[in-house]
Design an enzyme around this catalytic site. Structure first.
Site, mmCIF file in Angstrom:
data_model
loop_
_atom_site.group_PDB
_atom_site.id
_atom_site.type_symbol
_atom_site.label_atom_id
_atom_site.label_comp_id
_atom_site.label_asym_id
_atom_site.label_seq_id
_atom_site.Cartn_x
_atom_site.Cartn_y
_atom_site.Cartn_z
ATOM 1 N N GLY A 152 56.316 0.391 16.814
ATOM 2 C CA GLY A 152 56.748 -0.596 15.821
ATOM 3 C C GLY A 152 57.131 -1.906 16.487
ATOM 4 N NE ARG A 200 53.839 3.265 14.118
ATOM 5 C CZ ARG A 200 55.066 3.127 14.602
ATOM 6 N NH1 ARG A 200 55.428 3.732 15.711
ATOM 7 N NH2 ARG A 200 55.951 2.388 13.978
ATOM 8 C CB THR A 219 62.736 0.361 18.897
ATOM 9 O OG1 THR A 219 63.027 0.958 17.630
ATOM 10 C CG2 THR A 219 63.722 0.914 19.913
ATOM 11 C CB ILE A 220 64.824 -2.807 14.578
ATOM 12 C CG1 ILE A 220 64.209 -1.751 13.664
ATOM 13 C CG2 ILE A 220 63.943 -4.027 14.714
ATOM 14 C CD1 ILE A 220 64.158 -2.198 12.201
ATOM 15 C CG ASP A 221 64.852 2.576 14.458
ATOM 16 O OD1 ASP A 221 65.168 1.871 13.482
ATOM 17 O OD2 ASP A 221 63.810 3.249 14.513
ATOM 18 N NE ARG A 271 60.981 7.299 8.860
ATOM 19 C CZ ARG A 271 59.990 6.675 9.491
ATOM 20 N NH1 ARG A 271 59.343 7.254 10.469
ATOM 21 N NH2 ARG A 271 59.634 5.470 9.130
ATOM 22 C CG ASP A 315 65.725 5.213 18.276
ATOM 23 O OD1 ASP A 315 65.386 4.272 19.020
ATOM 24 O OD2 ASP A 315 64.916 5.845 17.577
ATOM 25 C CG ASP A 333 61.324 7.849 20.975
ATOM 26 O OD1 ASP A 333 60.474 7.274 20.271
ATOM 27 O OD2 ASP A 333 62.167 8.639 20.517
ATOM 28 N NE ARG A 353 56.922 -19.623 30.900
ATOM 29 C CZ ARG A 353 57.366 -20.396 29.900
ATOM 30 N NH1 ARG A 353 58.670 -20.560 29.733
ATOM 31 N NH2 ARG A 353 56.522 -21.010 29.108
HETATM 32 P P1 ATP Z 1 59.083 2.991 17.353
HETATM 33 O O1 ATP Z 1 60.417 3.491 17.860
HETATM 34 O O2 ATP Z 1 59.142 1.627 16.847
HETATM 35 O O3 ATP Z 1 58.401 3.959 16.424
HETATM 36 P P2 ATP Z 1 57.466 4.074 19.451
HETATM 37 O O4 ATP Z 1 57.067 3.559 20.776
HETATM 38 O O5 ATP Z 1 58.338 5.304 19.446
HETATM 39 O O6 ATP Z 1 58.139 2.882 18.660
HETATM 40 P P3 ATP Z 1 55.218 5.634 18.463
HETATM 41 O O7 ATP Z 1 54.256 5.343 17.373
HETATM 42 O O8 ATP Z 1 55.992 6.893 18.402
HETATM 43 O O9 ATP Z 1 56.167 4.343 18.562
HETATM 44 O O10 ATP Z 1 54.422 5.617 19.854
HETATM 45 C C1 ATP Z 1 53.577 4.525 20.191
HETATM 46 C C2 ATP Z 1 52.306 5.036 20.786
HETATM 47 O O11 ATP Z 1 52.590 5.747 22.010
HETATM 48 C C3 ATP Z 1 51.544 6.053 19.940
HETATM 49 O O12 ATP Z 1 50.774 5.429 18.926
HETATM 50 C C4 ATP Z 1 50.686 6.733 20.988
HETATM 51 O O13 ATP Z 1 49.551 5.950 21.289
HETATM 52 C C5 ATP Z 1 51.619 6.763 22.199
HETATM 53 N N1 ATP Z 1 52.275 8.072 22.282
HETATM 54 C C6 ATP Z 1 53.324 8.514 21.585
HETATM 55 N N2 ATP Z 1 53.619 9.790 21.884
HETATM 56 C C7 ATP Z 1 52.682 10.177 22.809
HETATM 57 C C8 ATP Z 1 52.411 11.388 23.521
HETATM 58 N N3 ATP Z 1 53.155 12.481 23.351
HETATM 59 N N4 ATP Z 1 51.378 11.392 24.374
HETATM 60 C C9 ATP Z 1 50.604 10.300 24.577
HETATM 61 N N5 ATP Z 1 50.797 9.139 23.922
HETATM 62 C C10 ATP Z 1 51.817 9.061 23.065
#
Ligand code: ATP
Length: 328
Positions: free
Chosen positions: A15, A76, A130-132, A176, A134, A107, A29
């Site tokens: 996100g 994603r 991330t805005i959460d 969430r 978490d 994460d 930079r």
């Molecule tokens: P947010 O907290 O905003 O959701 P995020 O980084 O947790 O951010 P995710 O959609 O969970 O967002 O993960 C981003 C991308 O990282 C996924 O679309 C995927 O490409 C990759 N990813 C996530 N989990 C895995 C995994 N277990 N193995 C390989 N790639 C992963």
């Protein structure tokens, strides 16, 4: 000895969050400062698999510190979850001569990065965007402060209507799995009750609190609800429940949704992102890998990515008590 790093790739994934652009600018930079090349990887891991890259100079990140979203775009990407997908990404990275990656995301992004690091022994360093808020290993993630301010501004506006019409408002905010936004914005905006995923405050308690407020002369109230509140009812079910049990209340629901992610980053997020970008690049240049940069007690610190992903940032229970006292 690890290979000398001459070219760093920077990616935003998951996100989007306000302040990601400030982090990209800082990474670019800092690379320029240390006279190494920086490559922007577009559309998260999807763009990495497809080789959607562009060399970024110090001047190519002019005028982005104040912009929300991410100039690199985000995505994603399910293909990156497969070994074949990651192999394709690795080939693209090698072809472009990239020696290390700065990953800006949450994460999921770090989990993907850790697997990539393990499979190809490829240096990665994470920046929590991330805005959460978490993520373990940092007191603040990039975007959280801006999101809090956006939520407080929205609730202030909702309060005008609530008080003019003597209404009860349920305001749903993002979160969430984590109630940081709800808890902090709730206290900051003077909410009557705050419902979060970490604590089950109970429906009876909610009704009691609202009844008490009415009896003590409050004519309108705001309840802040995190998307994943522990009671397990969505915000519309909560409204129905309260209307059934407290007929004197006219309840309205406002779901803030994606507006919480947008907008120009706060000064706090810009400074945080700038500091994290410097620390991430310089850590890679100092031979560190598989860590996440964090701000702990206002110092830039490194936490192993595995720990940042597995452990959870805890809510501040003192704030729950402050909220209780404030709703007296
Ligand atoms: P947010 O907290 O905003 O959701 P995020 O980084 O947790 O951010 P995710 O959609 O969970 O967002 O993960 C981003 C991308 O990282 C996924 O679309 C995927 O490409 C990759 N990813 C996530 N989990 C895995 C995994 N277990 N193995 C390989 N790639 C992963």
């Amino acid at each position: 000895m690890s290979k000398k790093i001459k070219k760093i790739g920077v990616i935003t994934s998951g996100g989007d969050a306000p302040g990601m652009n400030a982090a990209i600018r800082s990474v670019v930079r800092t690379c320029a400062f240390h006279t190494i090349k920086c490559v922007g990887i577009y559309r998260g891991y999807e763009g990495m698999i497809e080789g959607d890259f562009k060399v970024l100079s110090a001047r190519s990140v002019n005028n982005i510190i104040n912009k929300g979203g991410t100039i690199l775009k985000s995505a994603r990407c399910d293909e990156f979850r497969t070994k074949e997908g990651r192999q394709k990404a690795h080939l693209q990275i090698k072809k472009a001569g990239i020696d290390a990656l700065v990953l800006i995301g949450g994460d999921g992004t770090f989990t993907g990065g850790m697997i990539f690091n393990k499979e190809f022994n490829f240096p990665v360093l994470g920046i929590p965007g991330t805005i959460d808020n978490d993520i373990y290993g940092t007191n603040y993630t990039i975007g959280y402060d801006t999101a809090l301010n956006t939520v407080v501004e929205c609730i202030d506006k909702i309060r005008d209507t609530a008080s003019s019409h003597k209404r009860l408002f349920f305001v749903e905010v993002m979160g969430r799995d984590a109630g940081h936004i709800a808890l902090n914005a709730g206290v900051g905006a003077g909410a009557e009750e705050i419902l979060i995923p970490e604590e089950d405050l109970g429906l009876d308690r909610l009704l009691e609190s609202l009844k008490r407020s009415k009896q003590t002369g409050k004519s309108s109230s705001i309840v802040v609800v995190a998307e994943g509140d522990k009671i397990g009812k969505n915000v519309f079910e909560l409204r129905d429940y309260v209307e059934e049990n407290l007929v004197e209340y006219e309840v309205r629901v406002s779901v803030l949704g994606h507006m919480q992610r947008g907008g120009s980053p706060s000064c706090f997020d810009r400074v945080l992102a700038s500091r994290m970008g410097v620390k991430a690049v310089e850590s890679l240049l100092n031979g560190k890998s598989n860590y996440m940069v964090g701000s702990i007690n206002n110092k830039m610190e490194l936490t192993p990515m595995g720990k940042a992903v597995k452990a959870h940032s805890k809510i501040n229970k003192e704030l729950l008590r402050v909220s209780d006292i404030m709703s007296t």
